[in-house]
Design an enzyme around this catalytic site. Structure first.
Site, PDB file in Angstrom:
ATOM      1  N   GLY A  53      46.110  35.636  41.226  1.00  0.00           N
ATOM      2  CA  GLY A  53      46.949  36.726  40.792  1.00  0.00           C
ATOM      3  C   GLY A  53      48.035  36.993  41.817  1.00  0.00           C
ATOM      4  CB  SER A  54      51.525  38.078  41.594  1.00  0.00           C
ATOM      5  OG  SER A  54      51.914  36.782  41.181  1.00  0.00           O
ATOM      6  N   GLY A  55      50.460  39.795  43.892  1.00  0.00           N
ATOM      7  CA  GLY A  55      50.107  41.068  44.513  1.00  0.00           C
ATOM      8  C   GLY A  55      49.366  40.893  45.825  1.00  0.00           C
ATOM      9  CG  HIS A  56      46.385  38.758  46.100  1.00  0.00           C
ATOM     10  ND1 HIS A  56      45.765  39.990  46.077  1.00  0.00           N
ATOM     11  CD2 HIS A  56      45.994  38.122  44.979  1.00  0.00           C
ATOM     12  CE1 HIS A  56      45.039  40.069  44.975  1.00  0.00           C
ATOM     13  NE2 HIS A  56      45.166  38.959  44.283  1.00  0.00           N
ATOM     14  CE  LYS A 104      42.414  34.811  45.653  1.00  0.00           C
ATOM     15  NZ  LYS A 104      43.298  33.759  45.122  1.00  0.00           N
ATOM     16  CG  ASP A 109      41.403  33.613  40.436  1.00  0.00           C
ATOM     17  OD1 ASP A 109      42.560  33.229  40.663  1.00  0.00           O
ATOM     18  OD2 ASP A 109      41.073  34.807  40.435  1.00  0.00           O
ATOM     19  CG  HIS A 218      41.785  41.357  42.473  1.00  0.00           C
ATOM     20  ND1 HIS A 218      40.799  40.651  43.104  1.00  0.00           N
ATOM     21  CD2 HIS A 218      42.762  40.471  42.179  1.00  0.00           C
ATOM     22  CE1 HIS A 218      41.159  39.378  43.172  1.00  0.00           C
ATOM     23  NE2 HIS A 218      42.337  39.240  42.627  1.00  0.00           N
TER      24      HIS A 218
END
Lengths: 331, 211
Positions: A53-56, A104, A109, A218
């Protein structure tokens, strides 16, 4: 919600466009949302693909470059990429020596990478997968989804990326990756929730005097809520569950204190100082240290600690040159 | 009142499901915020918009092609766990439906069972794990009971929708064993599962198409 955005549904693509503009060393496929090296690896080398996911940020797109990843697939915010993206990346970076997927341990995922690996295999590409699962806050049993993959992912991408650069084959890289995955443990705390742009408000409410202990990346709540404590007590809450789970006194250790996105360096260094004292008291030899925000959770404030058992080989790969937007040293 | 599915009715089901998810988007996201990562509503909206667009642009020739188009759209656009789970569900339904132009009560039941099997296989979740299986499994059982008595379709789907809703409500006291909610352990107790909630909308919409 106060953020630099145009349209909540366009955040990921627009961020990738900006990343491409900022880094000529990268090539970004905005349709598939995959970040590649502008200059691919030579033929015959194993390629490393990760994503999530994006945001990391900077994980994983910021770790594409010499000494780390060959490609990173960017999902929606906190949502895994889809098999199409992962398959496109895998095909593009394969130099005939196979591709290692670094995943991960999150249900989405794992499932999306699994479907992509099946499709790549059907196209004749050799794919191996390593799943990180280092979060000691989560009970691991056959009746649960297992531990989350968190901080050790960054260390693994650095170490295995260096080995891949040297020309190691897929089998030995997979074995090395498993060794890193098994030797790492992590624990995190949050002082605030993050705010997902599409949701528009913080994922959970956290009163001013409370903190979440045992968080992932998350924005999900942690294992328990506790009154906010001084940094030296929080350091204990990070270190103790890790040491209860694994022994780090038998060799060298790489210590990684990671910021969650909204915690300034002054606090991260303060916290690392507290952690370092405890580790020294426990007879743990920290051979290498990484402090900074490398695997964030949007605008969450908080931190996580990752310890990794390291032998001479791991330290050698750790010290090897790396040149990516998010991590850079040596030459 | 129709008694079998055909491509226009399946399309009505899909667009109805999209509308229901659109309306419930904030509720789904709120449920997911409590125990997950606040994206179930937005992910399903995106995937269903793509699925509706795909079947409108190139209307599928038969029921099998319809389900496969929907399944691939969801896998390719949703992400997270819901993409592979809902995607696999529809792809497996498509395998059973094959080139059939209509799905009468018996064959549609077989499609549902294949979809459920695919869901369980992909997600490795069992009943009681606080997932969409807790809504779909009782729904398929309830459908089968009415189908075994000879229908009609509207009764079978209404029974399925009621059973799904009961199953959904039953997830509230459960401790999550799969997915991101499982990371909360016992803190997940007391929250309705978002996946079971969207799954219930799927069956409720199916019942409405035949009502």
């Amino acid at each position: 919600m106060k953020k630099f955005i145009n349209d909540p549904s366009a955040v990921v693509t627009e961020a990738l466009a900006g990343m491409a503009a900022a880094h000529p060393s990268l090539r970004v496929d905005l349709d598939q949302r995959v970040v590649y090296r502008a200059r691919p690896k030579p033929d015959g080398r194993v390629a490393l693909v990760s994503g999530g996911g994006s945001g990391h940020e900077p994980m994983h797109g910021g770790f594409v470059g010499t000494g780390m990843l060959d490609a990173a697939c960017a999902g929606e915010v906190f949502t895994s990429p889809v098999p199409d993206q992962i398959l496109a990346a895998t095909k593009e970076v394969d130099r005939g020596a196979g591709v290692l997927h670094i995943v991960k341990n999150y249900t989405g995922d794992v499932m999306n990478f699994e479907m992509a690996a099946e499709l790549a295999a059907a196209d004749g590409i050799e794919v191996a997968t390593v799943v990180t699962a280092d979060d000691v806050a989560v009970q691991d049993s056959t009746y649960t989804a297992g531990r989350r993959g968190v901080g050790v992912t960054v260390l693994l991408e650095k170490i295995v990326g260096a080995a891949a650069e040297s020309g190691a084959d897929l089998e030995s890289l997979t074995a090395l990756a498993r060794r890193v995955a098994e030797g790492g443990r992590s624990m995190g705390v949050a002082l605030t929730s993050g705010t997902v742009p599409a949701a528009g408000q913080p994922t959970f409410d956290l009163p001013e005097d409370q903190m979440e202990v045992g968080i992932g990346i998350h924005g999900e709540p942690g294992r328990r809520r506790e009154p906010l404590a001084p940094a030296h007590e929080i350091a204990q809450m990070l270190v103790e569950p890790i040491l209860d789970d694994a022994d780090f006194t038998q060799g060298d250790t790489i210590a990684f204190l990671n910021g969650m996105g909204a915690t300034p360096e002054i606090e991260l260094y303060l916290m690392y100082g507290e952690v370092a004292k405890i580790l020294a008291d426990q007879g743990i030899t920290v051979a290498r240290t990484l402090v900074g925000s490398y695997m964030t959770s949007l605008d969450m404030s908080g931190c996580s600690l990752t310890l990794l058992s390291a032998d001479d080989e791991l330290l050698r790969w750790w010290d090897a040159p790396v040149n990516t937007p998010g991590l850079r040293w040596g030459r | 009142m129709p008694d079998a599915w055909d491509v226009p009715l399946l399309t009505e089901w899909l667009t109805g499901f999209r509308d229901a998810v659109d309306q419930a988007g904030e509720e789904l996201t709120a449920l997911d915020s409590a125990i997950g990562d606040a994206d179930h509503g937005s992910n399903m909206r995106r995937g269903l918009a793509a699925a509706v667009a795909a079947v409108s642009q190139a209307p599928p020739a038969d029921c099998g092609a319809f389900f496969k188009t929907v399944g691939m759209s969801l896998v390719s656009n949703v992400g997270g766990a819901s993409g592979p789970l809902y995607g696999t569900l529809f792809l497996r339904m498509g395998t059973v439906a094959g080139t059939a132009g209509t799905l009468a009560i018996q064959l549609f039941g077989e499609c549902l069972q294949a979809g459920l099997d695919g869901l369980v296989q992909r997600g490795k979740a069992q009943p009681g794990d606080k997932t969409m299986v807790d809504a779909m499994l009782p729904a398929v059982r309830a459908y089968d009971e009415v189908a075994a008595d000879g229908g009609p379709m509207v009764s079978a789907l209404t029974a399925a929708a009621q059973a799904a809703a009961q199953g959904r409500d039953g997830t509230t006291p459960m401790e999550a064993k799969k997915g991101r909610a499982s990371y909360l352990g016992e803190r997940s107790v007391g929250h309705q599962d978002p996946g079971a909630t969207s799954m219930t909308l799927l069956f409720e919409t199916a019942a409405k198409v035949f009502a």
